[in-house]
Design an enzyme around this catalytic site. Structure first.
Site, PDB file in Angstrom:
ATOM      1  N   SER A 120       1.060   0.831   4.871  1.00 47.73           N
ATOM      2  CA  SER A 120       2.162  -0.067   5.101  1.00 47.73           C
ATOM      3  C   SER A 120       3.458   0.312   4.368  1.00 47.73           C
ATOM      4  O   SER A 120       4.534  -0.128   4.743  1.00 47.73           O
ATOM      5  CB  SER A 120       1.770  -1.475   4.676  1.00 47.73           C
ATOM      6  OG  SER A 120       1.583  -1.533   3.274  1.00 47.73           O
ATOM      7  N   LYS A 147       9.251  -1.564  -2.933  1.00 45.67           N
ATOM      8  CA  LYS A 147       8.663  -2.105  -1.697  1.00 45.67           C
ATOM      9  C   LYS A 147       8.912  -3.601  -1.615  1.00 45.67           C
ATOM     10  O   LYS A 147       8.793  -4.308  -2.625  1.00 45.67           O
ATOM     11  CB  LYS A 147       7.154  -1.800  -1.687  1.00 45.67           C
ATOM     12  CG  LYS A 147       6.470  -2.086  -0.354  1.00 45.67           C
ATOM     13  CD  LYS A 147       4.998  -1.689  -0.414  1.00 45.67           C
ATOM     14  CE  LYS A 147       4.278  -1.960   0.899  1.00 45.67           C
ATOM     15  NZ  LYS A 147       2.830  -1.653   0.814  1.00 45.67           N
ATOM     16  N   SER A 204      -2.088   2.131   1.535  1.00 44.83           N
ATOM     17  CA  SER A 204      -0.665   1.941   1.854  1.00 44.83           C
ATOM     18  C   SER A 204       0.310   2.714   0.978  1.00 44.83           C
ATOM     19  O   SER A 204       1.495   2.795   1.293  1.00 44.83           O
ATOM     20  CB  SER A 204      -0.310   0.456   1.790  1.00 44.83           C
ATOM     21  OG  SER A 204      -0.875  -0.215   2.890  1.00 44.83           O
TER      22      SER A 204
END
Lengths: 99, 513
Positions: free
Chosen positions: B163, B88, B187
């Site tokens: 997210s 990420k 997330s």
């Protein structure tokens, strides 16, 4: 409905150092009012005798031995800087003229 | 899947690991297969999956060749050595761009690796690139990425959650067998639920936050994402553990998550006590989500678990408390993006422009709407006159939520709920209604407030053909329980389905014209 006025948002934006257009301020005031309305329930959910928790894990006084260890070089630290000079960050003037 | 797809991209990490160790395949072949898959489905940004913001093909192949060479020399390598992974874009990577999905950090190349990234390198994993995310991890759809949304591999018109939508979609689109995510309010878990993949938020402090660009420091936790429970455990074992560079990192041994996943795979949960959280069901939860959840609970009983319903009454206030605590911490953490030392700098026109003017212009241009909303909200919640009513009360709710969990875990070993109240939204559906988007985090947020670990794993498809997630929660530092229970559910469900849920994902055709 918790109302947050446009001038209040303008003040907060100034505190947070974000320029906002008139249109943005209007939109933000409406949206924040709705969010605040939804979160305001927290104040009625608790009583005075409940202690506050700021952190999920109760770790205190974490220390390390006071010895030198390698860190970033000046060149590495400055590599992403918008501007640098003489091995330092170069920034705009920090005081107003005739302050 | 089309026949031209290299089979290797469908293999899970455990299977790749075995084949790599046996030298049936090389890391270079495996890495190239995934890079080819990324090239085929990930772009262009406007119509592809768009799970990646940066693909590091050259460095990945170079690393893969190194691992192959080490293995050929007989070096003792970790179980995941040579397996590709996506990271990420909220974790710093030395020499590789890190944007956090924001214009503020466009083009920024960090001078250091996050501890998690260092652990990946040390374990021989091959970093394919950086995955898409909502700006600074603020959002539940990945539409708040400054670089455009990620699409859900199950339906290109839907969001993958957020997210960490990029990390989840990369798995479901077979672009990577493993990814790392971060979970501040869901997330990792919510995108896992919406894409039919597995994701774990470890115990707070279980995985180092050093180099994880902070959103809300008391809630943020990096964790593993994969397509199976065992793969998730294998990655968990690599990235977890004490880190002297993070003073909130727990100085204790990591629970045996891999052993627990293997134990659970037998499908037997005799003696395990499971609590169904009453407050995380009913109104607001779609019928298709409730149906899959109810079936999963029945499955737990069949597996031998003792299932009871439990009430955690303060969970109804968790969402509100979270949306005060998070913006408060975020407004403080994001203050460092000031255009002075790194990242974007916007200089307004005129003579004698001051640093403050530069900051205001930089932050106006560098932050998107959702980031600005939360910064302003946090500034408000922390300001004199409102602090006690808002931030102060939210911290007290946090105490009550923790007490509810402590009481519940006195009676049961794990708690279960649906991961998210709905399946994947349509792109754009919640874009102008932040409150509606926030409500999607209602079931995941309590774990972050309490610092406890949580897993989401596939529970099946809803009536709309989209994945539903089952959430499992455990006490702090009992992450292994998630893996035992998760693996048992997974084993029984895949037996029912005749294969993994992801074997049903349609072939990627891009956004319909």
């Amino acid at each position: 409905m918790s109302v947050i006025s446009r001038s209040e948002v303008e003040h907060l934006a100034r505190l947070a150092r974000i320029d906002m257009s008139d249109e943005e301020l209007d939109r933000m005031a409406g949206q924040l009012g709705a969010v605040l309305d939804a979160v305001a329930q927290v104040s009625s959910a608790v009583t005075e005798d409940v202690p506050a928790t700021s952190h999920p894990v109760p770790l205190v006084n974490v220390t390390r031995p006071d010895v030198v260890r390698p860190g970033l070089s000046a060149a590495d630290a400055l590599a992403g800087a918008p501007a640098s000079e003489d091995g330092r960050f170069r920034v705009p003037q920090i005081l107003e003229e005739d302050a | 899947m089309s026949s031209s797809v290299n089979e290797l991209v469908h293999w899970d990490a455990a299977r790749l690991s075995e084949a790599l160790v046996a030298r049936v395949v090389s890391s270079e072949e495996v890495t190239q297969a995934h890079l080819d898959r990324i090239a085929a489905v990930d772009g262009p940004a406007e119509t592809g999956v768009h799970a990646f913001l940066h693909v590091a093909a050259e460095s990945a192949l170079a690393r893969a060749r190194e691992v192959d060479a080490d293995r050929a020399k007989g070096a003792v390598l970790g179980p995941l050595a040579g397996v590709p992974i996506g990271v990420k874009d909220v974790l710093t990577t030395r020499g590789m761009p890190t944007t956090c999905g924001s214009r503020m950090l466009e083009g920024w190349v960090p001078p250091y690796d996050a501890t998690v990234v260092r652990e990946l390198h040390a374990a021989g994993l091959v970093v394919l690139g950086k995955t898409n995310m909502d700006e600074f991890a603020m959002g539940s759809t990945t539409e708040h990425s400054a670089y455009g949304p990620t699409r859900n591999p199950w339906d290109a018109t839907r969001v993958p959650g957020g997210s960490g939508g990029g990390s989840a979609a990369a798995l479901a689109a077979f672009e990577a067998p493993l990814t790392v995510g971060s979970d501040t309010g869901g997330s990792i878990r919510q995108p896992a639920a919406l894409t039919g993949t597995v994701g774990v938020k470890p115990t707070y402090g279980g995985v180092s936050r050093y180099g994880l660009v902070a959103l809300a420091s008391s809630l943020d936790q990096a964790g593993p994402c994969a397509r199976t429970v065992l793969d998730t455990a294998l990655l968990h074992a690599v990235i977890a553990g004490h880190d002297p560079y993070d003073s909130t990192s727990i100085p204790a041994d990591v629970p045996d998550v891999v052993g627990a996943a293997r134990q659970g795979a037998s499908g037997d949960l005799t003696g395990v006590r499971v609590g169904v959280v009453e407050e995380l069901s009913g109104e607001g939860y779609e019928a298709g989500v409730t149906a899959r959840f109810t079936e999963a609970v029945a499955l737990l009983r069949e597996a031998g678990a003792e299932v009871v319903e439990l009430s955690l009454p303060n969970l109804v206030h968790a969402l509100a408390a979270y949306y005060l605590i998070l913006p408060s911490e975020a407004s403080s953490n994001l203050a460092k993006f000031d255009g002075m030392r790194y990242g974007l700098r916007v200089t307004p026109e005129g003579e004698h422009v001051t640093a403050e003017q530069v900051m205001r212009a930089t932050r106006a241009a560098g932050f998107g709407d959702e980031a600005k909303r939360r910064i302003i909200l946090g500034t408000y919640a922390l300001s004199a006159g409102y602090y006690d009513a808002y931030y102060g009360s939210a911290q007290k709710v946090r105490t009550l939520v923790q007490r509810d969990f402590a009481r519940a875990f006195g009676q049961v070993d794990v708690l279960v709920s649906p991961t998210a109240p709905t399946t994947a939204y349509r792109l754009g559906e919640k874009l102008d209604d932040p409150l509606a988007m926030y409500a999607g985090d209602v079931a995941t947020i309590p774990a972050n407030l309490a610092g406890i670990p949580g897993m989401s794993l596939p529970a099946g498809l809803s009536d709309d053909g989209l994945p539903v997630g089952l959430q499992v929660l455990a006490p702090q530092q009992a992450d292994d329980r998630l893996y035992r229970v998760g693996a048992a559910v997974e084993a029984r469900l895949t037996a029912q389905w005749g294969g993994s849920l992801l074997s049903q994902v349609p072939e990627w055709k891009g956004v319909p014209a």
